[in-house]
Design a protein around this motif. Structure first.
Motif, short mmCIF file in Angstrom:
data_model
loop_
_atom_site.label_atom_id
_atom_site.label_comp_id
_atom_site.label_asym_id
_atom_site.label_seq_id
_atom_site.Cartn_x
_atom_site.Cartn_y
_atom_site.Cartn_z
N THR A 34 35.78 37.75 -44.67
CA THR A 34 36.45 37.36 -43.42
C THR A 34 37.72 36.55 -43.71
O THR A 34 38.75 36.76 -43.06
N SER A 38 41.92 37.87 -43.39
CA SER A 38 42.94 37.17 -42.59
C SER A 38 44.30 37.15 -43.27
O SER A 38 45.31 36.87 -42.63
N ARG A 44 39.22 44.58 -41.35
CA ARG A 44 38.26 44.07 -42.34
C ARG A 44 37.63 45.23 -43.09
O ARG A 44 37.37 45.14 -44.30
N GLU A 68 26.96 36.25 -45.42
CA GLU A 68 28.29 36.67 -45.84
C GLU A 68 28.32 37.09 -47.30
O GLU A 68 27.51 36.63 -48.11
#
Length: 129
Positions: A34, A38, A44, A68
């Motif tokens: 994540t 960015s 993604r 994650e």
């Protein structure tokens, strides 16, 4: 292909500028996808595909932390690239050595006078002189 060989080689993996940027981003620390995403103007999913190629080449490692997935750089496979480039260094060294010799020889033959700039002269476009 054996079970230990990567699906993608290092050369293929670093051929893409996005993947090179990913490696640069992961130099100092482990990051979740994540956060990595960015930094890029793509989805993604697209970043994950690039990370998968880097992982298949052994250039990044992933680990699960809760829900994650975090990625970190594995620089060891870059040694293959370094060895390949080192082979060609001798060609650059040779050319730079020849250039240095030519420049130094040219400097030794030049008189010690100040260099005067050459002023461009107006040309008659119809003249062939």
């Amino acid at each position: 292909m054996t079970g230990t060989s990567p699906k993608h080689d290092v050369f293929h993996a670093i051929a893409d500028p996005t993947r090179r940027r990913l490696l640069h981003l992961l130099v100092d620390r482990e990051m979740p996808v994540t956060v990595i995403s960015s930094h890029f103007p793509m989805s993604r999913t697209a970043v994950s595909k690039h990370l998968r190629i880097l992982s298949d080449a052994g250039l990044v490692k992933e680990r699960k932390v809760g829900r994650e997935t975090r990625y970190r750089l594995e620089p060891e496979p870059l040694l293959e690239l370094k060895r390949w480039l080192a082979f060609y260094d001798r060609f650059w060294d040779n050319r730079l050595s020849v250039l240095k010799h030519l420049v130094e020889a040219d400097d030794a033959n030049e008189p010690e006078t100040a260099v005067k700039p050459i002023k461009p002269q107006a040309m008659d476009p119809l003249s062939l002189d």
